[in-house]
Structures are given as structure tokens and as C-alpha cells.
Design an enzyme around this catalytic site. Structure first.
Site, PDB file in Angstrom:
ATOM      1  N   CYS A  11      61.375  35.842  56.999  1.00  0.00           N
ATOM      2  CA  CYS A  11      61.323  34.766  56.012  1.00  0.00           C
ATOM      3  C   CYS A  11      62.653  34.691  55.271  1.00  0.00           C
ATOM      4  CB  CYS A  11      60.186  35.016  55.036  1.00  0.00           C
ATOM      5  SG  CYS A  11      60.125  33.821  53.678  1.00  0.00           S
ATOM      6  N   PHE A  12      63.225  33.513  55.237  1.00  0.00           N
ATOM      7  CA  PHE A  12      64.578  33.386  54.685  1.00  0.00           C
ATOM      8  C   PHE A  12      64.675  33.541  53.174  1.00  0.00           C
ATOM      9  CE2 PHE A  12      64.196  28.595  55.996  1.00  0.00           C
ATOM     10  CZ  PHE A  12      63.213  28.339  55.042  1.00  0.00           C
TER      11      PHE A  12
END
Length: 163
Positions: A11-12
Site C-alpha cells: 500500500c503506497f
């Protein structure tokens, strides 16, 4: 003169927050890279049909921070032995990937990966893929600096929230 580095490590949101803390990082942007669809949306990427990874594009000043230091942040922020997942997040958009912008970055990334693999730190082999940089598509505004906007330091819920 600044340079760019692009990393996918799950997840960025949390990955971006980690890079924003690094002295010498001038700018970060979260987005999508490595897929087949032009200008994908978050929903497109989550459909698992585009081939894009969630990535953080880091603009940095190489006089203040080295690419090798950025690689250390990348390795430290996720489990690079997992394939197409990080923790609870499952799917090809969460793969571990380094998109290199030139041959120097490729050489450093390959060396760093080999050293980490040989270090014995992980029981499984490093699954991180190293690929040439492709088109970077900036994610929707609400994803940029997401944790900062939410007043959170990480994606992990606070203990009080889970009790």
C-alpha cells in the site's frame, strides 16, 4: 539537480510517509506503474486487470541522499519475500518492485537485493522485481499524503482503536 526513484512496496500510503521523512527527499507522489492501461484509476488498479503496482515516485537531491539510502528505506518498509501481497493487502498491485530510471540505479538495486538475499535476514528468497521505469500515473489527490491528511503516522491502527 534532482533525480527520481520509484518503488512499489505494498500500500503506497505508508511507503510514501516513510520516504517523506528522509532528508534530501524533495517531493513524493503516489501512483501506479507497470501496467497496460493508460491513466488508470484506483478502481481500475484494484480490479487486478491492469497489471499496475501501487508505487511511490520519489524526487530526491543526490547531493543530500544517495539512491542506496533510499533502497534501505524501501527494504525496511516491507517484507520483500512476499509475492503480490503485503500483510492483509493481497493482489498484484501490492507487489514488491523497483522501477529503475537508469543503469546506475539498476546496478545499485541488483547489488542491494543480492546483499539482502545473502544476509540471512529472511528465510525465503527476495521476491522483489527490478524493472525499467515505465509510465508513472499519479494517483487521485485523496491518496497523496493520505496518512498525513488523516493525522496518522502509519497504516497500522492504534492499539486503542483495536481494543
Amino acid at each position: 539537480m534532482t533525480k527520481k526513484a520509484t518503488f512499489g512496496a505494498g500500500c503506497f500510503w505508508g511507503v510514501e510517509a516513510a520516504f517523506r521523512q528522509v532528508e534530501g527527499v524533495v517531493e513524493t507522489a503516489v501512483g501506479y506503474e507497470g501496467g497496460r492501461l493508460e491513466n488508470p484509476t484506483y478502481e481500475d488498479v484494484c480490479s487486478h486487470t491492469t497489471g499496475h503496482a501501487e508505487v511511490v515516485q520519489v524526487t530526491y537531491d543526490p547531493e543530500r541522499v544517495s539512491y542506496d539510502q533510499l533502497l534501505e528505506v524501501f527494504w525496511g518498509k516491507h517484507d520483500p519475500t512476499q509475492v503480490n501481497r503485503q500483510g492483509w493487502d493481497v493482489g498484484d498491485q501490492y507487489r514488491s518492485v523497483i522501477f529503475v530510471h537508469d543503469e546506475d540505479q539498476r546496478a545499485e538495486a541488483e547489488r542491494s537485493k543480492s546483499e539482502l538475499d545473502a544476509s540471512g535476514r529472511y528465510r525465503r528468497p527476495i521476491a522483489t522485481v527490478i524493472e525499467p521505469a515505465q509510465s508513472f500515473y499519479r494517483a487521485e489527490d485523496y491518496h497523496q499524503r493520505y496518512l498525513e491528511k488523516q493525522g496518522r503516522a502509519s497504516c497500522t491502527p492504534a492499539l486503542a482503536e483495536t481494543a
